[in-house]
Design a protein around this motif. Structure first.
Motif, PDB file in Angstrom:
ATOM      1  N   THR A  50       0.840  -1.190   0.000  1.00 45.45           N
ATOM      2  CA  THR A  50       0.000   0.000   0.000  1.00 45.45           C
ATOM      3  C   THR A  50       0.878   1.244   0.000  1.00 45.45           C
ATOM      4  OG1 THR A  50      -1.577  -1.253   1.327  1.00 45.45           O
ATOM      5  CG2 THR A  50      -1.932   1.111   1.184  1.00 45.45           C
ATOM      6  N   ALA A  51       1.975   1.180   0.762  1.00 45.67           N
ATOM      7  CA  ALA A  51       2.888   2.330   0.827  1.00 45.67           C
ATOM      8  C   ALA A  51       3.464   2.648  -0.548  1.00 45.67           C
ATOM      9  CB  ALA A  51       4.016   2.042   1.826  1.00 45.67           C
ATOM     10  N   GLY A 105       2.307   1.805  -3.423  1.00 49.79           N
ATOM     11  CA  GLY A 105       1.213   2.232  -4.297  1.00 49.79           C
ATOM     12  C   GLY A 105       0.941   3.722  -4.169  1.00 49.79           C
ATOM     13  N   LEU A 106       0.904   4.205  -2.932  1.00 52.80           N
ATOM     14  CA  LEU A 106       0.658   5.634  -2.726  1.00 52.80           C
ATOM     15  C   LEU A 106       1.897   6.463  -3.036  1.00 52.80           C
ATOM     16  CD1 LEU A 106      -1.485   5.451   0.526  1.00 52.80           C
ATOM     17  CD2 LEU A 106      -2.185   6.559  -1.581  1.00 52.80           C
ATOM     18  N   GLN A 107       3.065   5.913  -2.680  1.00 52.59           N
ATOM     19  CA  GLN A 107       4.301   6.675  -2.918  1.00 52.59           C
ATOM     20  C   GLN A 107       4.550   6.939  -4.397  1.00 52.59           C
ATOM     21  OE1 GLN A 107       7.621   4.787  -1.029  1.00 52.59           O
ATOM     22  NE2 GLN A 107       7.190   5.713   0.959  1.00 52.59           N
ATOM     23  N   SER A 154       2.494   7.917  -6.545  1.00 54.96           N
ATOM     24  CA  SER A 154       1.876   9.209  -6.852  1.00 54.96           C
ATOM     25  C   SER A 154       2.519  10.346  -6.069  1.00 54.96           C
ATOM     26  CB  SER A 154       0.383   9.178  -6.542  1.00 54.96           C
ATOM     27  OG  SER A 154      -0.267   8.315  -7.440  1.00 54.96           O
ATOM     28  N   LEU A 155       2.923  10.060  -4.831  1.00 56.62           N
ATOM     29  CA  LEU A 155       3.470  11.133  -3.993  1.00 56.62           C
ATOM     30  C   LEU A 155       4.865  11.544  -4.460  1.00 56.62           C
ATOM     31  CD1 LEU A 155       2.431   9.783  -0.462  1.00 56.62           C
ATOM     32  CD2 LEU A 155       1.287  11.551  -1.803  1.00 56.62           C
ATOM     33  N   PRO A 164       4.778  12.133  -9.313  1.00 51.77           N
ATOM     34  CA  PRO A 164       3.481  12.571  -9.856  1.00 51.77           C
ATOM     35  C   PRO A 164       3.488  12.769 -11.374  1.00 51.77           C
ATOM     36  CG  PRO A 164       4.481  14.294  -8.520  1.00 51.77           C
ATOM     37  CD  PRO A 164       5.277  13.064  -8.292  1.00 51.77           C
ATOM     38  N   MET A 193       3.404   9.378 -12.982  1.00 52.81           N
ATOM     39  CA  MET A 193       2.112   8.715 -12.826  1.00 52.81           C
ATOM     40  C   MET A 193       1.040   9.361 -13.698  1.00 52.81           C
ATOM     41  SD  MET A 193       2.399   6.027 -11.168  1.00 52.81           S
ATOM     42  CE  MET A 193       0.759   5.501 -10.709  1.00 52.81           C
ATOM     43  N   LEU A 194       1.228  10.634 -13.996  1.00 44.92           N
ATOM     44  CA  LEU A 194       0.303  11.294 -14.919  1.00 44.92           C
ATOM     45  C   LEU A 194       0.340  10.597 -16.277  1.00 44.92           C
ATOM     46  CD1 LEU A 194      -1.546  13.632 -15.737  1.00 44.92           C
ATOM     47  CD2 LEU A 194       0.464  15.052 -16.017  1.00 44.92           C
ATOM     48  N   GLY A 247      -0.764   6.775 -15.731  1.00 46.21           N
ATOM     49  CA  GLY A 247      -2.212   6.652 -15.568  1.00 46.21           C
ATOM     50  C   GLY A 247      -2.917   6.566 -16.901  1.00 46.21           C
ATOM     51  N   THR A 264       8.776  14.333  -8.066  1.00 49.65           N
ATOM     52  CA  THR A 264       8.043  15.427  -7.447  1.00 49.65           C
ATOM     53  C   THR A 264       8.966  16.639  -7.297  1.00 49.65           C
ATOM     54  OG1 THR A 264       6.751  16.108  -5.532  1.00 49.65           O
ATOM     55  CG2 THR A 264       8.625  14.676  -5.096  1.00 49.65           C
ATOM     56  N   LYS A 265       8.352  17.816  -7.161  1.00 49.11           N
ATOM     57  CA  LYS A 265       9.145  19.021  -6.945  1.00 49.11           C
ATOM     58  C   LYS A 265       8.973  19.516  -5.520  1.00 49.11           C
ATOM     59  CE  LYS A 265       8.956  20.507 -11.765  1.00 49.11           C
ATOM     60  NZ  LYS A 265       8.069  19.445 -12.271  1.00 49.11           N
TER      61      LYS A 265
END
Lengths: 447, 340
Positions: free
Chosen positions: A73-74, A76-78, A80-81, A84, A87-88, A91, A403-404
């Protein structure tokens, strides 16, 4: 570090999360297969030892699966975090297998819950065994779908990019089934089964080495080692195909991994060694023609060298050691498995079949467990670092995907602390679980 | 029905599913811990454990399904929410991890370890608080994009009455939903003693639940008037929700038809959740992301929908089997079957 660079910290955090998750994920994929084998043997041979084996493995599996689920789960969320921008794009192009994975995960979770709590609920033991099949399919399916995404990152296809940078002509199924998918997925699954075999085998070997001589442990060792050999052989075969895949689709990764600097025929395989400042190889073992055979199946075949890849697109050369580590451990595991089989075959013919097994062999089986995990880690580092500087080969560099935002450095420490806690606590709980409920106690109850 | 409406509806249904099952799960974990420190453990723990043990992993998948699905259907959410949620998202991950593993440790490993129960009991209450931040952010005013850089305005978030009202409602409704469910489960198990304790919890938390619901409702008016007006246009959702609430609480009060009572709780949250969701549209993130403009491409949408329908064919019977074995099987619920 004087200058804060979110890319560097994002890469560090992702590699730590993946490096930690992959241990539990591998166990999570491999162990259900072994539990299924043991329960099947137990039912077919009406042997309570194998059933107890399945039961005790399943009990330990609940602990590792919990860590696997939360770290999964971590990550999976990371994704996107921390990535990003990547993942854009992902997706829009590769969301399909990610979405399928959640269904596989659902099936695994549901049937694992049922399986664990219904040991005595069915009259026919086969019904209980049947509940394990969706768990095996679900966990192996998860690995397969996630590997599809990783394969896509290596050999992306199934979309076009317009002049304005927009994704067009997306073909989700084409993106899912890419060139690197078959070898990668097969390799991930086979090695997970090998690793699970050795981890479970090491537990039995440890008991035997301590002088416990119950036939229960011998059966455990036999089933795990036989499975270990079969899956090791499969791994080596798939590994050979992976070499041919790399030569055809990602020659720069193969060249960097093998320190193959100039395109040539009759290319030798370089094992170990060090590089000097002119990229000359010293102290290495050179196996003649082996790289040509690995890459194309012929000693005379031409293998593309790193010289054909622009300097700024070359992966780092230290991945050579990761490749060597992965392969040598794989070979060693096969050797251990074969030694074991020969040893028990001889014993069967000897006059005292209850004689303890060779201590060196038992020790090697025990060492095989952590080594198999190290091999998995080395393999992933080889393929991930070998993809650099790309996150999506040919389309997006790793730097562009990150990420920035600030605070990635702080999050890195938070997660390092979390994984330390999870790693230590899960090992502690598992140790305690098996120590407080020794198999001997349960063996008495059953008989 | 267009793909984007279908997509968002599917996602919203699964998020609603997570809201219900996770609330039961987190609340149950907290009550387990609470009963330990108040010395009532032996009375309600068996009930809590019998329900929780086989389903904990499934709960987690509902959440994973939602966030994977939303990236598939609305890829730009990954960019906007991903960039701005680094810190709150990471905190949620840590809490989910602690909650998940320490529950399993205390269930299968060191049984009855007080520290483990404390960890999973308390982290369970903090998770809904941290996840609810995402809904707050979606109302706009907290995430800003300047020169292509997306950032989260923490000052606005922490000083906003709206965000706090959502956090409090999230925690309170977890305790309410869970107590209502466990009352039903205890009733089914014919465990009178546990039922009395859980019923008292349920009735106690029903009051703050409805007060907080009104608080959130009127905070939206001050925070996002446009959304509030649309909620008023869809007032019947919220009126229906209130009626269901009243029936549910009445039934528990009278100790009658606890199964119907819990269905009413689900409807209470169902109506409110879908009323909120419907009036939130077309925005997914005010003002940056909308349903129609930021939907994924046609071919991906079609592929996702096909996979979803095929997935349901497997998922629905599996979930039904799980419920039949552990929720609707009276022998199991009463603890008359050996567990392991």
């Amino acid at each position: 570090m004087s200058h804060y660079d979110p890319v560097v910290y994002s890469r560090m955090l992702t590699s730590i999360t993946l490096g930690f998750h992959i241990i539990y994920a591998t166990i999570g994929v491999g162990v259900p297969m072994l539990i299924a084998l043991a329960e099947w043997m137990g039912i077919k041979r009406k042997d309570p030892h194998y059933l107890l084996l399945a039961r005790r493995w399943a009990r330990g599996y609940t602990i590792t699966v919990a860590v696997g689920v939360v770290t999964g789960t971590a990550i999976g969320l990371q994704l996107s975090l921390l990535w990003p921008s990547f993942m854009l794009v992902a997706g829009q192009s590769i969301a399909l297998p990610l979405f399928m994975e959640t269904f596989a995960f659902f099936i695994e979770a549901i049937f694992l819950g049922i399986y664990l709590y219904t040991w005595n609920r069915f009259k026919n033991p086969i019904q209980h065994f049947m509940l394990l099949i969706p768990v095996v399919i679900g966990s192996s399916g998860s690995a397969f779908f996630i590997t599809c995404v990783n394969a896509f990152m290596n050999t992306p296809r199934g979309f076009n990019i317009s002049d304005t940078g927009k994704l067009t002509d997306v073909q989700p199924f084409l993106a899912m089934f890419t060139a690197s998918m078959p070898t990668k997925a097969a390799h991930v699954l086979a090695t997970a089964y090998v690793t699970a075999s050795f981890i479970l085998g090491a537990m039995a070997a440890m008991a035997l080495l301590k002088g416990k001589n119950h036939v229960y442990y011998r059966k455990a060792l036999k089933i795990t080692m036989v499975a270990g050999i079969i899956f090791s052989l499969a791994t080596i075969l798939i590994g050979d195909l992976s070499g041919k895949y790399l030569a055809a689709y990602q020659p720069e990764k193969l060249a960097a991994g093998e320190w193959h600097f100039e395109t040539e025929r009759y290319a030798p395989l370089i094992v170990g060694g060090v590089l000097d400042s002119q990229n000359k190889v010293h102290y290495a073992l050179k196996i003649p023609f082996a790289l040509s055979i690995l890459a194309h199946g012929l000693p005379s075949a031409e293998v593309q060298g790193l010289n054909e890849t622009p300097k700024d697109l070359q992966p780092p050369l230290w991945i050579h050691y990761m490749f060597d580590l992965m392969v040598s451990i794989g070979m060693l595991l096969l050797f251990i498995g074969l030694w074991f089989v020969i040893a028990i075959r001889r014993r069967r013919k000897s006059v005292e079949p209850a004689k303890p097994l060779n201590k060196l062999l038992l020790s090697l089986i025990i060492v095989g467990a952590p080594l198999s995990v190290i091999s998995i880690e080395a393999g992933w580092i080889y393929t991930e670092v070998g993809r650099q500087p790309w996150i999506l080969v040919g389309f997006m560099k790793t730097v562009e995907g990150a990420t920035k935002s600030g605070q990635v450095d702080l999050m890195l420490w938070v997660f390092v602390a979390l994984y330390l806690v999870l790693g230590v606590s899960s090992a502690y709980v598992l140790r305690r679980m098996f120590k407080h409920h020794p198999a001997e106690e349960e063996l008495k109850e059953e008989v | 029905m267009s793909y984007e409406i279908l997509g968002i509806t599917v996602l919203w249904i699964f998020l609603y599913g997570y809201l219900i099952v996770a609330s039961i799960d987190f609340g149950a974990g907290f009550y387990s811990f609470f009963s330990l420190i108040t010395g009532k453990r032996h009375r309600i723990h068996p009930i809590v454990e019998r329900y929780l043990a086989p389903v904990w992993e499934v709960t987690n998948v509902f959440l994973v399904f939602f966030f994977v699905g939303i990236i598939g259907f609305f890829p730009e959410t990954a960019y906007y929410y991903g960039t701005s949620l680094l810190v709150p998202g990471s905190i949620a991950i840590v809490l989910l991890a602690i909650r998940g593993v320490y529950y399993v440790y205390s269930q299968y490993g060191n049984r009855n370890n007080k520290f483990y129960m404390f960890l999973y009991g308390v982290s369970g209450l903090l998770i809904p608080a941290s996840l609810s931040i995402v809904l707050t952010l979606s109302e706009g005013g907290y995430i800003h994009e300047n020169n292509g850089v997306v950032s989260l305005d923490y000052h606005a978030l922490f000083t906003s009455g709206y965000s706090w009202s959502v956090v409090v409602l999230a925690i309170v409704s977890v305790l309410y939903i869970s107590a209502m469910f466990l009352s039903y489960y205890a009733g089914k198990a014919k465990d009178k003693e546990a039922l009395e304790i859980l019923r008292r919890y349920a009735l106690f938390w029903s009051v703050p639940t409805i007060l907080c619901s009104f608080w959130v409702f009127f905070s939206i008016q001050r925070h996002n008037l446009e959304h509030f007006n649309k909620m008023v246009d869809n007032a019947w959702f919220f009126i229906a929700s209130f009626i269901c609430y009243a029936i549910a609480v009445y039934l528990v009060w009278k100790r009658r038809r606890l199964q119907v009572s819990f269905v009413m709780v689900m409807l209470q949250f169902g109506f409110a959740f879908f009323g909120y969701g419907k009036s939130h549209l077309p925005y997914i993130l005010v003002p940056y992301l909308t349903l129609h403009e930021h939907f994924t491409n046609k071919s991906m949408a079609l592929a996702l929908v096909i996979v979803f329908l095929l997935g349901l064919l497997v998922l629905v019977p599996s979930l039904y089997l799980l419920l039949r074995l552990f929720l609707f099987d009276a022998h199991y619920v009463r603890g008359k079957l050996s567990k392991k």
